[in-house]
Scaffold this motif. Sequence first.
Motif, PDB file in Angstrom:
ATOM      1  N   LYS A  13       0.838  -1.197   0.000  1.00 53.26           N
ATOM      2  CA  LYS A  13       0.000   0.000   0.000  1.00 53.26           C
ATOM      3  C   LYS A  13       0.878   1.254   0.000  1.00 53.26           C
ATOM      4  N   LEU A  14       1.932   1.245   0.823  1.00 51.69           N
ATOM      5  CA  LEU A  14       2.840   2.387   0.878  1.00 51.69           C
ATOM      6  C   LEU A  14       3.570   2.596  -0.446  1.00 51.69           C
ATOM      7  N   HIS A  15       3.976   1.494  -1.085  1.00 53.41           N
ATOM      8  CA  HIS A  15       4.636   1.604  -2.391  1.00 53.41           C
ATOM      9  C   HIS A  15       3.704   2.278  -3.398  1.00 53.41           C
ATOM     10  N   LYS A  16       2.440   1.904  -3.380  1.00 56.47           N
ATOM     11  CA  LYS A  16       1.472   2.503  -4.296  1.00 56.47           C
ATOM     12  C   LYS A  16       1.274   3.984  -3.975  1.00 56.47           C
ATOM     13  N   GLU A  17       1.224   4.327  -2.706  1.00 55.05           N
ATOM     14  CA  GLU A  17       1.055   5.719  -2.305  1.00 55.05           C
ATOM     15  C   GLU A  17       2.268   6.555  -2.711  1.00 55.05           C
ATOM     16  N   VAL A  18       3.454   5.982  -2.542  1.00 51.00           N
ATOM     17  CA  VAL A  18       4.680   6.677  -2.930  1.00 51.00           C
ATOM     18  C   VAL A  18       4.678   6.924  -4.437  1.00 51.00           C
ATOM     19  N   LYS A  24       2.224  12.594  -9.096  1.00 49.90           N
ATOM     20  CA  LYS A  24       1.531  13.875  -8.955  1.00 49.90           C
ATOM     21  C   LYS A  24       2.531  15.023  -8.878  1.00 49.90           C
ATOM     22  N   GLU A  25       3.586  14.864  -8.071  1.00 47.75           N
ATOM     23  CA  GLU A  25       4.571  15.923  -7.898  1.00 47.75           C
ATOM     24  C   GLU A  25       5.389  16.148  -9.166  1.00 47.75           C
ATOM     25  N   ALA A  29       5.692  19.553 -11.248  1.00 52.23           N
ATOM     26  CA  ALA A  29       7.002  20.136 -11.547  1.00 52.23           C
ATOM     27  C   ALA A  29       7.149  20.384 -13.048  1.00 52.23           C
ATOM     28  N   ILE A  30       6.691  19.450 -13.853  1.00 55.70           N
ATOM     29  CA  ILE A  30       6.766  19.606 -15.309  1.00 55.70           C
ATOM     30  C   ILE A  30       5.917  20.789 -15.751  1.00 55.70           C
ATOM     31  N   ALA A  31       4.735  20.892 -15.195  1.00 56.13           N
ATOM     32  CA  ALA A  31       3.863  22.023 -15.546  1.00 56.13           C
ATOM     33  C   ALA A  31       4.519  23.347 -15.158  1.00 56.13           C
ATOM     34  N   ASP A  32       5.117  23.409 -13.980  1.00 57.29           N
ATOM     35  CA  ASP A  32       5.798  24.632 -13.533  1.00 57.29           C
ATOM     36  C   ASP A  32       6.964  24.978 -14.463  1.00 57.29           C
ATOM     37  N   ILE A  33       7.730  23.978 -14.821  1.00 51.99           N
ATOM     38  CA  ILE A  33       8.892  24.198 -15.694  1.00 51.99           C
ATOM     39  C   ILE A  33       8.431  24.679 -17.067  1.00 51.99           C
TER      40      ILE A  33
END
Length: 98
Positions: A13-18, A24-25, A29-33
Motif C-alpha cells: 500500500k505504501l509503495h502505491k502511495e509513494v 503527482k509531484e 514540476a513539469i507544468a511549472d517548468i
Amino acid sequence: MASYKQLTAQLEKLHKEVAAAREKEVAQAIADIKQKVAEYDLTAEELGFTSQSKPARKAATASVAKYRNPKTGETWSGRGRSPAWLAGKNRERFLIDL
C-alpha cells in the motif's frame, strides 16, 4: 505485533502511495517548468541541455587478438596485464598469424 502478511500488505500500500505521490509531484514540476520556459522564452541551450563544451568521446575499438593459448584457445590482445598462461614464456611461440 502485526503478522508478515499484514506488514507486506501495508508495504505494498505504501509503495502505491509513494508512486502516486511522485507521479503527482512530477506532473506539477513539469507544468511549472513548462510555464517558466514559456514565460521567459528559454531554449534548451540556455538550460544547459545541449553543450558544445564537452568533447565527443571516441567509440571503443575492439582489440584484435595477437596471442593464443593452444591448450585452451584463450586469447590476449597484447594490451594490459599479460595472462598467467603467458607468464615467463617466449611470447613469439604464442603469436597468431594475421
